[in-house]
Write a protein that holds these residues in place. Structure first.
Motif, PDB file in Angstrom:
ATOM      1  N   LYS A   1       0.844  -1.197   0.000  1.00  0.00           N
ATOM      2  CA  LYS A   1       0.000   0.000   0.000  1.00  0.00           C
ATOM      3  C   LYS A   1       0.879   1.247   0.000  1.00  0.00           C
ATOM      4  CE  LYS A   1      -3.920  -1.822   2.586  1.00  0.00           C
ATOM      5  NZ  LYS A   1      -4.715  -1.687   3.826  1.00  0.00           N
ATOM      6  N   ASP A   2       0.329   2.308  -0.540  1.00  0.00           N
ATOM      7  CA  ASP A   2       0.965   3.623  -0.492  1.00  0.00           C
ATOM      8  C   ASP A   2       0.332   4.406   0.653  1.00  0.00           C
ATOM      9  OD1 ASP A   2       2.468   5.913  -2.245  1.00  0.00           O
ATOM     10  OD2 ASP A   2       0.633   6.703  -1.340  1.00  0.00           O
ATOM     11  N   VAL A   3       1.154   4.975   1.525  1.00  0.00           N
ATOM     12  CA  VAL A   3       0.668   5.812   2.613  1.00  0.00           C
ATOM     13  C   VAL A   3       1.381   7.154   2.512  1.00  0.00           C
ATOM     14  CG1 VAL A   3       0.452   6.080   5.114  1.00  0.00           C
ATOM     15  CG2 VAL A   3       0.249   3.804   4.086  1.00  0.00           C
ATOM     16  N   ASN A   4       0.656   8.155   2.065  1.00  0.00           N
ATOM     17  CA  ASN A   4       1.209   9.510   1.928  1.00  0.00           C
ATOM     18  C   ASN A   4       2.484   9.538   1.097  1.00  0.00           C
ATOM     19  OD1 ASN A   4      -0.872  10.563   3.570  1.00  0.00           O
ATOM     20  ND2 ASN A   4       0.277   9.978   5.400  1.00  0.00           N
TER      21      ASN A   4
ATOM     22  N   ILE B   1      -1.543   1.563 -10.527  1.00  0.00           N
ATOM     23  CA  ILE B   1      -2.447   0.589 -11.139  1.00  0.00           C
ATOM     24  C   ILE B   1      -3.790   1.258 -11.414  1.00  0.00           C
ATOM     25  CG2 ILE B   1      -3.205  -0.306  -8.888  1.00  0.00           C
ATOM     26  CD1 ILE B   1      -3.435  -3.076 -10.293  1.00  0.00           C
ATOM     27  N   SER B   2      -4.354   0.937 -12.569  1.00  0.00           N
ATOM     28  CA  SER B   2      -5.669   1.437 -12.945  1.00  0.00           C
ATOM     29  C   SER B   2      -6.594   0.247 -13.148  1.00  0.00           C
ATOM     30  CB  SER B   2      -5.562   2.260 -14.235  1.00  0.00           C
ATOM     31  OG  SER B   2      -6.839   2.712 -14.630  1.00  0.00           O
TER      32      SER B   2
ATOM     33  N   ASN C   1      -1.843   4.497  -6.295  1.00  0.00           N
ATOM     34  CA  ASN C   1      -0.390   4.423  -6.178  1.00  0.00           C
ATOM     35  C   ASN C   1      -0.087   3.272  -5.235  1.00  0.00           C
ATOM     36  OD1 ASN C   1       0.176   6.709  -7.771  1.00  0.00           O
ATOM     37  ND2 ASN C   1      -0.252   8.052  -6.045  1.00  0.00           N
ATOM     38  N   VAL C   2       0.874   2.463  -5.608  1.00  0.00           N
ATOM     39  CA  VAL C   2       1.306   1.328  -4.790  1.00  0.00           C
ATOM     40  C   VAL C   2       2.829   1.253  -4.881  1.00  0.00           C
ATOM     41  CG1 VAL C   2      -0.833  -0.023  -4.987  1.00  0.00           C
ATOM     42  CG2 VAL C   2       0.945  -0.288  -6.731  1.00  0.00           C
ATOM     43  N   TRP C   3       3.409   0.292  -4.196  1.00  0.00           N
ATOM     44  CA  TRP C   3       4.854   0.098  -4.198  1.00  0.00           C
ATOM     45  C   TRP C   3       5.169  -1.363  -4.439  1.00  0.00           C
ATOM     46  CZ3 TRP C   3       8.234   4.196  -3.650  1.00  0.00           C
ATOM     47  CH2 TRP C   3       7.655   5.415  -3.302  1.00  0.00           C
ATOM     48  N   VAL C   4       6.264  -1.621  -5.142  1.00  0.00           N
ATOM     49  CA  VAL C   4       6.681  -2.996  -5.416  1.00  0.00           C
ATOM     50  C   VAL C   4       7.957  -3.272  -4.633  1.00  0.00           C
ATOM     51  CG1 VAL C   4       7.249  -4.694  -7.190  1.00  0.00           C
ATOM     52  CG2 VAL C   4       5.743  -2.770  -7.763  1.00  0.00           C
ATOM     53  N   LYS C   5       7.878  -4.288  -3.777  1.00  0.00           N
ATOM     54  CA  LYS C   5       9.026  -4.688  -2.958  1.00  0.00           C
ATOM     55  C   LYS C   5       9.539  -6.030  -3.466  1.00  0.00           C
ATOM     56  CE  LYS C   5      10.359  -6.001   1.677  1.00  0.00           C
ATOM     57  NZ  LYS C   5       9.873  -6.485   2.951  1.00  0.00           N
ATOM     58  N   TYR C   6      10.861  -6.159  -3.545  1.00  0.00           N
ATOM     59  CA  TYR C   6      11.506  -7.383  -4.058  1.00  0.00           C
ATOM     60  C   TYR C   6      12.240  -8.062  -2.903  1.00  0.00           C
ATOM     61  CZ  TYR C   6      10.743  -4.193  -7.885  1.00  0.00           C
ATOM     62  OH  TYR C   6      10.162  -3.286  -8.739  1.00  0.00           O
TER      63      TYR C   6
END
Length: 158
Positions: free
Chosen positions: A50-53, A131-132, A145-150
């Motif tokens: 998740k995106d937070v601020n 993502i839409s 808005n999101v984030w991708v963690k590897y």
């Protein structure tokens, strides 16, 4: 007691070795370490957060539930590409990473899935993504808005 470092030449050699090791550490960035991997496909972990601020949360996004099957690091010509399969392919209209549209590698219309791929310069950092979703059957249209963690990266990248 014989102290080897009391010899001035030993101090110079020790200092030289320390400086060389420090320089080597600074010169080998994660980008260069990744380039050292031979071309090929490597299994990795991927989590959509998740995106937070404007910052990544530690909590998985709902988007994460649309990823199935294995996730891969594909190294080609020294560049890193990450690929995975999205379910709800028809409903997920766009997925961008670091502001760049992901590439559709393959698609299965009957299963409503698609394999996407995107370049990742630095796998040790979380990537911003967007993502839409357009799901008319349930009257849902939105973008996030999101984030991708590897994680679970090949030896030498983590």
């Amino acid at each position: 007691m014989n102290n080897t470092l009391s010899n001035p030449m030993s101090k110079v050699v020790a200092l030289f070795v320390a400086v060389v090791m420090l320089m080597a550490t600074l010169l080998i960035s994660p980008d260069k370490a990744a380039a050292a991997l031979p071309d090929g496909q490597y299994p990795i972990g991927v989590t959509i957060l998740k995106d937070v601020n404007g910052q990544p949360s530690t909590e998985p996004s709902m988007t994460n539930s649309y990823i199935v099957g294995p996730k891969f690091l594909n190294v080609r010509n020294g560049k890193n590409y990450v690929s995975f399969t999205f379910t709800q392919s028809k409903q997920i209209t766009h997925f961008k990473v670091n502001g760049v549209d992901s590439t559709v590698v393959s698609q299965d219309l009957a299963a409503n899935t698609r394999v996407i791929e995107f370049e990742v310069p630095n796998l040790t950092q979380t990537s911003s993504a967007w993502i839409s979703i357009n799901w008319p059957e349930i009257n849902y249209v939105n973008s996030y808005n999101v984030w991708v963690k590897y994680d679970n990266l090949p030896v030498g990248l983590n």
